[in-house]
Write an enzyme that holds these catalytic residues in place. Sequence first.
Site, mmCIF file in Angstrom:
data_model
loop_
_atom_site.group_PDB
_atom_site.id
_atom_site.type_symbol
_atom_site.label_atom_id
_atom_site.label_comp_id
_atom_site.label_asym_id
_atom_site.label_seq_id
_atom_site.Cartn_x
_atom_site.Cartn_y
_atom_site.Cartn_z
ATOM 1 N N GLN A 1 2.873 10.030 0.824
ATOM 2 C CA GLN A 1 4.221 9.068 1.045
ATOM 3 C C GLN A 1 4.880 9.520 -0.180
ATOM 4 O O GLN A 1 6.277 9.342 0.049
ATOM 5 C CB GLN A 1 3.806 8.027 1.009
ATOM 6 C CG GLN A 1 3.129 6.994 2.986
ATOM 7 C CD GLN A 1 3.136 6.175 2.357
ATOM 8 O OE1 GLN A 1 2.230 5.304 1.662
ATOM 9 N NE2 GLN A 1 4.344 5.270 2.845
ATOM 10 N N HIS B 1 -2.791 7.386 6.943
ATOM 11 C CA HIS B 1 -2.079 8.810 6.113
ATOM 12 C C HIS B 1 -2.507 10.217 5.590
ATOM 13 O O HIS B 1 -1.868 10.542 5.849
ATOM 14 C CB HIS B 1 -0.897 7.734 5.410
ATOM 15 C CG HIS B 1 0.225 6.980 5.564
ATOM 16 N ND1 HIS B 1 1.450 7.193 5.882
ATOM 17 C CD2 HIS B 1 0.553 5.622 4.751
ATOM 18 C CE1 HIS B 1 2.103 6.462 6.084
ATOM 19 N NE2 HIS B 1 1.926 5.297 4.973
ATOM 20 N N CYS C 1 5.788 -0.288 6.964
ATOM 21 C CA CYS C 1 5.624 1.098 6.478
ATOM 22 C C CYS C 1 6.802 1.360 5.746
ATOM 23 O O CYS C 1 7.880 1.196 6.418
ATOM 24 C CB CYS C 1 4.763 2.742 7.095
ATOM 25 S SG CYS C 1 5.130 3.889 6.557
ATOM 26 N N LEU C 2 6.213 1.849 4.327
ATOM 27 C CA LEU C 2 7.681 1.970 3.496
ATOM 28 C C LEU C 2 8.336 2.945 3.548
ATOM 29 O O LEU C 2 9.713 3.575 3.244
ATOM 30 C CB LEU C 2 6.981 2.259 2.038
ATOM 31 C CG LEU C 2 6.423 1.305 1.326
ATOM 32 C CD1 LEU C 2 5.849 1.261 -0.246
ATOM 33 C CD2 LEU C 2 7.540 -0.329 1.180
ATOM 34 N N GLY D 1 0.435 -1.251 0.206
ATOM 35 C CA GLY D 1 0.377 -0.193 -0.046
ATOM 36 C C GLY D 1 1.036 1.565 0.190
ATOM 37 O O GLY D 1 1.792 0.961 0.077
ATOM 38 N N HIS E 1 -4.398 1.244 8.091
ATOM 39 C CA HIS E 1 -2.699 1.669 7.763
ATOM 40 C C HIS E 1 -2.968 3.134 6.650
ATOM 41 O O HIS E 1 -2.280 4.736 7.052
ATOM 42 C CB HIS E 1 -1.681 0.583 7.772
ATOM 43 C CG HIS E 1 -0.072 1.016 7.667
ATOM 44 N ND1 HIS E 1 1.052 1.021 8.129
ATOM 45 C CD2 HIS E 1 0.500 2.479 6.272
ATOM 46 C CE1 HIS E 1 1.817 1.514 8.151
ATOM 47 N NE2 HIS E 1 0.990 2.349 6.269
ATOM 48 N N GLU E 2 -3.253 3.068 5.642
ATOM 49 C CA GLU E 2 -3.034 3.481 4.368
ATOM 50 C C GLU E 2 -4.459 5.073 4.379
ATOM 51 O O GLU E 2 -3.634 5.824 4.569
ATOM 52 C CB GLU E 2 -3.709 3.248 2.722
ATOM 53 C CG GLU E 2 -2.652 2.143 2.325
ATOM 54 C CD GLU E 2 -1.061 3.106 2.656
ATOM 55 O OE1 GLU E 2 -0.415 3.563 2.746
ATOM 56 O OE2 GLU E 2 -0.575 1.463 2.869
#
Length: 161
Positions: free
Chosen positions: A51, A137, A91-92, A46, A133-134
């Site tokens: 991000q 953000h 997380c990236l 994701g 999670h996304e």
Amino acid sequence: MAIRNIRIIGDSVLKKQSKEVKEMSPKIKILIKDMLDTMYAAQGVGLAAPQVGILKRIVVIDISPEGDSPIVLINPVILETSGEQTGEEGCLSVPGKSGTVTRPNYVKVKAFNENMEEVIIEGTELLARAFMHEIDHLYGELYVDKVIGGLRSVNNDEEND
Ligand code: NI
């Protein structure tokens, strides 16, 4: 194919609120394509627009092992959640780390797809976790603030959200 630079924790853009997408444009179409390319290249499941430094309410997700089932959520709204799951999250934007987070086990989301058609998508388990999670953000929230028991170091080849 264009890979965008993924912002890393400590970058102030990750703490900011994203804005609604009013209408589709060629620029946003390219952004979505680039977000998918960037997510797949980083082996994530994701990615949210902040991000890559863009404060728009856009999320891409693909939890399929083959990486051939992209989900695009524009202006997502959580309609319903239920149950609970406690598991590993990464997380990236927080490379090399993971942590335990409790999330709902079922999430129902309303959003627009890349054609600005309204869609309602339900997810359980990993997909429910990815939705939460996304979408976090988009509110400037990172999973690291929800971790139970601290962050751990992980191998670089592990999957991240
Ligand atoms: Ni993330």
